[in-house]
Design an enzyme around this catalytic site. Structure first.
Site: not given
Ligand code: 13P
Length: 255
Positions: A9, A11, A95, A97, A167, A173, A213
């Site tokens: 992803n 982002k 997601h 976010e 997740e 992150g 992560s």
């Molecule tokens: P990270 O791998 O940066 O923690 O992000 C995970 C994520 O949100 C994938 O959709």
């Protein structure tokens, strides 16, 4: 046999020049991959550019979201047909976010999922609890309601086009990965919930990805767990040097 999936992803990262370069590197370095499905999800703006690079290769294109209407006065949104015209096969839905910053709810995830399925696309449906929810002992309860909300009215047959991603919000992150035990426990729980509602075969065939992560250093111990069928990678997918080793780990575990 279900294939493991390693999805990246991106982002809100990479302009078109950067996207072109990254997609190219991933494609070149994964030509020998056979047992793992590789998906990359660039921002909408880079979908066409990336599609030109990856079409016909081992790398499948995904999008990070999609609106449920077919067309109309919905400024800023994109439809299934638009994504399909860019070569998209998978769409990430729900997601954290999007839930946190853009008002996504289980109900809107469900509407998007229906549209994804009706249009012959496939979905990667994200669920996960916050730190506060975990510390209050509510992780399973939160995930159960996200799962039942997202899949309300969805038939068993649709699950061949659905992937779930667990997740935990506190692991995204933050560098703080769920331990393999924590991830396995929730994955098994999700599979159990799906089994109750849709039966053994659907539950066993469902791929449940872990996200939060994931990096080359922890991929092996996570992906070795029985109910982890792949990873949804954020930060580490932005460089071929960190994304490709995760794919290779999945590939080794399959072999
Ligand atoms: P990270 O791998 O940066 O923690 O992000 C995970 C994520 O949100 C994938 O959709």
């Amino acid at each position: 046999m279900k294939k493991m999936m390693i999805a990246g992803n991106w982002k809100m990262h990479n302009d078109n020049a950067q996207a072109l370069q990254l997609a190219n590197q991933i494609k070149i370095k994964t030509t020998a991959v056979k047992a793992t499905e590789i998906v990359i999800c660039p921002p909408y703006t880079a979908l066409s550019v990336v599609n030109d690079v990856v079409k016909g290769s081992n790398v499948v294109l995904g999008a990070q979201n999609m609106f449920w209407e077919a067309q109309g006065a919905y400024t800023g949104e994109v439809s299934a047909a638009m994504l399909q015209s860019c070569g998209v096969q998978y769409v990430i839905l729900g997601h954290s976010e999007r839930r946190q910053y853009f008002g996504e709810t289980d109900e809107t995830v469900n509407k998007r999922l229906r549209a994804v399925l009706e249009n012959g696309l496939k979905a990667i449906v994200c669920v996960g609890e916050t730190l506060e929810e975990r510390e209050a002992g509510r992780a399973r309860e939160v995930i159960d309601s996200q799962v039942s909300g997202a899949f309300a009215g969805i038939e068993a047959a649709a699950f061949s086009s659905i992937v779930v991603a667990y997740e935990p919000v506190w692991a995204i992150g933050t560098g703080k990965t769920a331990s393999p035990d924590q991830a396995q426990e929730i994955h098994a729980h999700i599979r159990g919930q799906i089994e109750k509602q849709y039966g053994h075969d659907v539950a066993m065939a469902l791929r449940i990805l872990y996200g939060g992560s994931v990096k080359p250093a922890n991929a092996r111990e996570l992906l070795s767990r029985p109910d982890l069928d792949g990873a949804l990678v954020g930060g580490a997918c932005l460089k071929a040097e960190t994304f490709v080793p995760i794919i290779q780990t999945a590939e080794e575990l399959a072999g």
